[in-house]
Structure formats: C-alpha cells, structure tokens
Design a protein around this motif. Structure first.
Motif, PDB file in Angstrom:
ATOM      1  N   LEU A 395       0.837  -1.201   0.000  1.00  0.00           N
ATOM      2  CA  LEU A 395       0.000   0.000   0.000  1.00  0.00           C
ATOM      3  C   LEU A 395       0.871   1.250   0.000  1.00  0.00           C
ATOM      4  N   GLU A 396       1.903   1.234   0.775  1.00  0.00           N
ATOM      5  CA  GLU A 396       2.805   2.373   0.882  1.00  0.00           C
ATOM      6  C   GLU A 396       3.508   2.659  -0.445  1.00  0.00           C
ATOM      7  N   SER A 397       3.891   1.590  -1.182  1.00  0.00           N
ATOM      8  CA  SER A 397       4.632   1.742  -2.444  1.00  0.00           C
ATOM      9  C   SER A 397       3.713   1.744  -3.660  1.00  0.00           C
ATOM     10  N   ASP A 398       2.410   1.594  -3.432  1.00  0.00           N
ATOM     11  CA  ASP A 398       1.427   1.563  -4.524  1.00  0.00           C
ATOM     12  C   ASP A 398       1.813   0.509  -5.565  1.00  0.00           C
ATOM     13  N   ILE A 399       2.060  -0.712  -5.078  1.00  0.00           N
ATOM     14  CA  ILE A 399       2.462  -1.810  -5.945  1.00  0.00           C
ATOM     15  C   ILE A 399       1.908  -3.104  -5.360  1.00  0.00           C
ATOM     16  N   ASP A 400       1.562  -4.039  -6.215  1.00  0.00           N
ATOM     17  CA  ASP A 400       1.013  -5.301  -5.716  1.00  0.00           C
ATOM     18  C   ASP A 400       1.931  -6.484  -6.011  1.00  0.00           C
ATOM     19  N   TYR A 401       3.193  -6.202  -6.331  1.00  0.00           N
ATOM     20  CA  TYR A 401       4.145  -7.284  -6.571  1.00  0.00           C
ATOM     21  C   TYR A 401       5.536  -6.802  -6.171  1.00  0.00           C
ATOM     22  N   GLY A 402       6.507  -7.726  -6.158  1.00  0.00           N
ATOM     23  CA  GLY A 402       7.881  -7.394  -5.790  1.00  0.00           C
ATOM     24  C   GLY A 402       8.311  -8.108  -4.530  1.00  0.00           C
ATOM     25  N   VAL A 403       9.626  -8.089  -4.264  1.00  0.00           N
ATOM     26  CA  VAL A 403      10.182  -8.651  -3.028  1.00  0.00           C
ATOM     27  C   VAL A 403      11.075  -7.600  -2.372  1.00  0.00           C
ATOM     28  N   GLU A 404      11.114  -7.621  -1.051  1.00  0.00           N
ATOM     29  CA  GLU A 404      11.875  -6.618  -0.306  1.00  0.00           C
ATOM     30  C   GLU A 404      13.255  -7.145   0.071  1.00  0.00           C
ATOM     31  N   VAL A 405      14.253  -6.275  -0.023  1.00  0.00           N
ATOM     32  CA  VAL A 405      15.608  -6.634   0.382  1.00  0.00           C
ATOM     33  C   VAL A 405      15.709  -6.485   1.897  1.00  0.00           C
ATOM     34  N   VAL A 406      15.902  -7.599   2.586  1.00  0.00           N
ATOM     35  CA  VAL A 406      16.062  -7.580   4.041  1.00  0.00           C
ATOM     36  C   VAL A 406      17.504  -7.271   4.406  1.00  0.00           C
ATOM     37  N   ARG A 407      18.423  -7.892   3.674  1.00  0.00           N
ATOM     38  CA  ARG A 407      19.850  -7.693   3.935  1.00  0.00           C
ATOM     39  C   ARG A 407      20.604  -7.869   2.619  1.00  0.00           C
ATOM     40  N   ASN A 408      21.583  -6.990   2.344  1.00  0.00           N
ATOM     41  CA  ASN A 408      22.371  -7.082   1.115  1.00  0.00           C
ATOM     42  C   ASN A 408      23.855  -7.237   1.459  1.00  0.00           C
ATOM     43  N   ASN A 409      24.376  -8.420   1.159  1.00  0.00           N
ATOM     44  CA  ASN A 409      25.800  -8.688   1.371  1.00  0.00           C
ATOM     45  C   ASN A 409      26.567  -8.732   0.045  1.00  0.00           C
ATOM     46  N   ASN A 410      25.905  -8.239  -1.024  1.00  0.00           N
ATOM     47  CA  ASN A 410      26.538  -8.195  -2.334  1.00  0.00           C
ATOM     48  C   ASN A 410      27.194  -6.825  -2.507  1.00  0.00           C
TER      49      ASN A 410
END
Length: 472
Positions: A395-410
C-alpha cells in the motif's frame, strides 16, 4: 426259426472273438497317468440382489439429478481484450503507432450465490477489457471483475440480475474419495451446457514441479472452453473448478485437473472480505523425497514428509516442531507428499490453528500450530536476503508485486546500484517478480552463479522512486 437263431449266435460269437483278438494283439497300451490334484469348480463372486431396475435407478440418481441441479448454474464467459496488432510496412513508413484490435476468449464460470457472484479461472479473464456472461437460458449480462489470484488460477466475477440466479453449493473437496463419480459441467468448444462423467483419479496432483499446486485429477472429458466450469459430485455439490488438461494436442486425451473446492471457496471469501488472498504458512522446509540426500538417508521410502528446516519465529518453531520430524497428518488429513500439505494449508489463513501429527524418535506427537504470515519467509539470492512484501508495504509503495531486500551482502550491487535493505526488486531480466517463489524459480534456472545471467534489474528505492539498471 432255429436256423435264424443259430445264425445270430454265430455272428455275435464271431464279433466277440474278432474284438478280443484286436485288443489282445493289435492295440497299443497307453500309459496310465495319475492326477495328484483334484480340479476344483471355479466360482465368480456375484451379487444376485442387483437387477436392471436397481441399475437404472442408481444411474438416474447419480447423474441425471446432479446434472439437473447444476447445469443452469454454469455460465458461458466471454472475455474481450485489446491486443497489439502486428506492425505493417505502412505503419513503419508513415510512423504510425501500433494499432489495437479486439481479441475474444471464452470459457466457463460457476454461479455460487443467488445475488450473482461467479467463480471462474484467472486465465479465462486475464487481460480483459470487458467481460460478459451468458446464462443457460441465453440471457446475457455484463460482469464486473471483483478480484483474482494467479497462484490458484481463480477469479471472482459479479453480475447484477433482476432476479435471483440458480447457484451451486460448495461441497467438501477434502471428503471426496479416489474412485468417486464426478460430473464436469461447462462449455467446451462453445457448446453450452455440456455434461461429462468420470471418476476422481487422484488428489493433490502438482503439474508445476514446484509443489505449488494441489489439483483433483479426473478422467471426465474436459476440453478448451471447460476452464472455469464446475466439477460436481453425485449430490450436485461443487468439489472443484475445472482448470487444466494433460494433453499433447490441446484437447482431452485422458485426464483433467480441477482446483479443489475448499481452496476455491477460501480464495473467493478472502477476495470478498480482504480484497486479496490471505496465505498462512506452517514455517517448515521439506526435503524432496526424490533428492540425492533423501535417497541416501532412505527418506524416499517414508510415509509422510520430512522436515528439513524450521523457519525462525514461525508458528512451527514456536509450537516445538524440529528438523528431522516426519509430518504424518494435519487436522486428520493424511500427508504423504508436499502437495498434500500445501493444498490443505491453502484453505487456511494466518493465525488459524492446525493440529500437526509428527513422528519423532519412533513416537507419535501432536502439536497445535498457529499459522504465520508469508512475510516472515526469506530466500537468499545473489548474496541478498529477500522476503515477500507485506500488505502495508504494498500500500505504501502503490504496488502489488515485488520482493523486499532484508539484507544485502553483495558488495557490487551495494556500491554500483546503491541497493540496501528496504529496497524493492520489481523485475529481473524483464521478468516480473511477484514473490519469493519467483526468486526460487530463478535460482533453479540459473544455478549456483546467477550473476553471470542477470542483465537487468528493476527497483524501487527507499524514496519510492522506480529505477532500472542494466548490468554489463
């Protein structure tokens, strides 16, 4: 008279002497064979109480009544979509934009309430600009799309009719048995009100290879146009929504597959109440019984599913389920493969409590487990830890798909793309990422070193701005 009697006597005596001489001197003696076993009479089990009158009555009850209850509640669905027409040389020469043309698709739908709610397949109405339905009495109505769920291939429509509509009552698909008679009702090849009969051939079938489906398999004839139609039992109750066929020709050759009614009912109830589907998870990872590790451990022969890992903070962990447990039942539903488990859990919501029966150290234990939300699950990809978007984040991003980055070690992604926690990955190589299941598919596709195959990534940064990056 005496001469006649003498002649008869002499004739008989001559015959006896001749026969005796043949038996004694000329006929060969056959060996005598002694049979040690005595042949027993062969009996065929027969029910003498059955007669033609009973058979006719049974068939009438099983098929005719069920068909009469359901045929008027199955509708013809027409989907009109606008698609891009092929570019012509004239379009290119004059710089004209690509034109649109109407494309019509058809299928079936099932009326599930007298006020006009209709269930069908998502693929029947996908991409639609307008949807119309035709009743069995040829009345036509415009339909509103209420909601869809791509994972289960279920969509919900609504029509406004002047009178109450005939509808089909949901049955309990968990109670349906293999070998039970069922009817498929739909509109194959635009032939309205078609009824075919068969039996349930199997349950909890997965056609994807990713353990994400749990179909009822039947040998009732289903063809193009049947999609979205009803699979009903002999009481006329809805036990499935016909969805797919297994065929090399595109037409029926033996088996068809239906979304179980318990899953379909839960999906439409969620759409009506919440606007989307609420998925509850147990919080365990299972070992594939066909894997090398399972075969080496002898786990491919167990009657149940082996818990390979337990998700932190999940309901399973909190209830006390451990790695190495073998799940046998959930709420008295036998679990012999992953699709049994996933199919049953699709009928549940977060915070629902299920009783999980496991075997541990040769002892049977039962744990009440409160199901968790899917956003606690994570997957590792390209040295990033990813999770599904919560409803609040969508709702906040106005999108109904996608995955969130929890942690990035790249380090490369961090330094060159600025990617960090709270970023949203929307697409990879122009493939829309709807959930971490799509990430798991990419992991299987690209193997241990996906970096060499990733050419493009779509993101939403911390400021809510969309970005596209080409990776060379």
């Amino acid at each position: 008279m005496k001469k006649i009697l003498t002649l008869v006597f002499v004739s008989v005596l001559g015959g006896v002497i001749t026969l005796s001489a043949y038996k004694l001197f000329l006929e060969k003696e056959d060996p005598i064979t002694v049979q040690n076993s005595v042949e027993q009479p062969f009996f065929v089990p027969t029910n003498y109480k059955t007669n033609n009158a009973n058979l006719v009555a049974a068939e009438h009850h099983s098929f005719v009544n069920a068909a009469e209850k359901t045929v008027d509640a199955v509708v013809h669905v027409k989907n009109t979509a606008l698609v891009s027409a092929p570019m012509t040389m004239q379009d290119l020469f004059f710089g004209r934009q690509q034109s649109k043309r109407a494309q019509v698709g058809t299928g079936s739908g099932v009326i599930i309430s007298p006020d006009g709610y209709i269930i069908t397949n998502n693929h029947v109405i996908a991409g639609s600009e307008s949807i119309s339905i035709t009743l069995n009495d040829n009345k036509i109505y415009d339909a509103e799309l209420i909601g869809t769920d791509e994972k289960t291939d279920i969509a919900l429509l609504k029509v406004e009719a002047e009178n109450e509509l005939p509808f089909i009552t949901f049955g309990d698909s968990d109670a349906a048995h293999i070998g039970e008679w069922v009817l498929a009702v739909g509109n194959p090849f635009n032939l309205t009100s078609t009824v075919t009969a068969g039996i349930i051939s199997a349950k909890a079938r997965d056609l994807s290879g990713r353990n994400s489906q749990s179909f009822i398999q039947t040998d009732a004839a289903v063809n193009p146009g049947n999609s979205g139609g009803a699979l009903v039992n002999t009481n006329g109750e809805l036990v499935g929504i016909n969805t797919a066929i297994s065929s090399q020709t595109g037409s029926y050759i033996g088996y068809s597959f239906a979304v179980p009614s318990n899953i379909a009912r839960k999906v439409v109830e969620d759409i009506i109440e919440f606007g989307n589907v609420q998925n509850g998870i147990l919080g365990v990872s299972l070992l594939n019984t066909n894997s090398k590790e399972a075969i080496e451990k002898g786990l491919n022969e167990i009657n149940g599913v082996y818990v390979a890992d337990v998700t932190e903070q999940s309901g399973a962990e909190k209830a006390g389920i451990r790695t190495g447990d073998i799940i046998k039942k959930i709420d008295n539903i036998e679990i012999s493969k992953f699709s049994d488990l996933s199919g049953y859990l699709k009928t549940k919501r977060p915070d629902d409590v299920v009783n999980v029966e496991i075997i541990r150290d040769d002892k049977v234990k039962t744990f009440p487990v409160s199901l968790s939300k899917t956003d606690i699950l994570t997957v590792t990809f390209m040295k990033m830890e990813l999770k599904n978007l919560s409803d609040e984040r969508k709702l906040e991003s106005d999108i109904d798909y996608g995955v969130e980055v929890v942690r990035n070690n790249n380090d490369w992604l961090s330094e060159n793309l600025g990617m960090s926690s709270n970023y949203i990955i929307t697409d990879i190589n122009n493939i829309k990422i709807k959930s971490i299941e799509d990430i798991s598919v990419l992991k299987q596709k690209y193997g241990a070193n996906p970096e060499q195959y990733i050419k493009k990534i779509g993101l939403i940064n911390k400021n809510g701005e969309r970005e596209q990056f080409l990776i060379r």
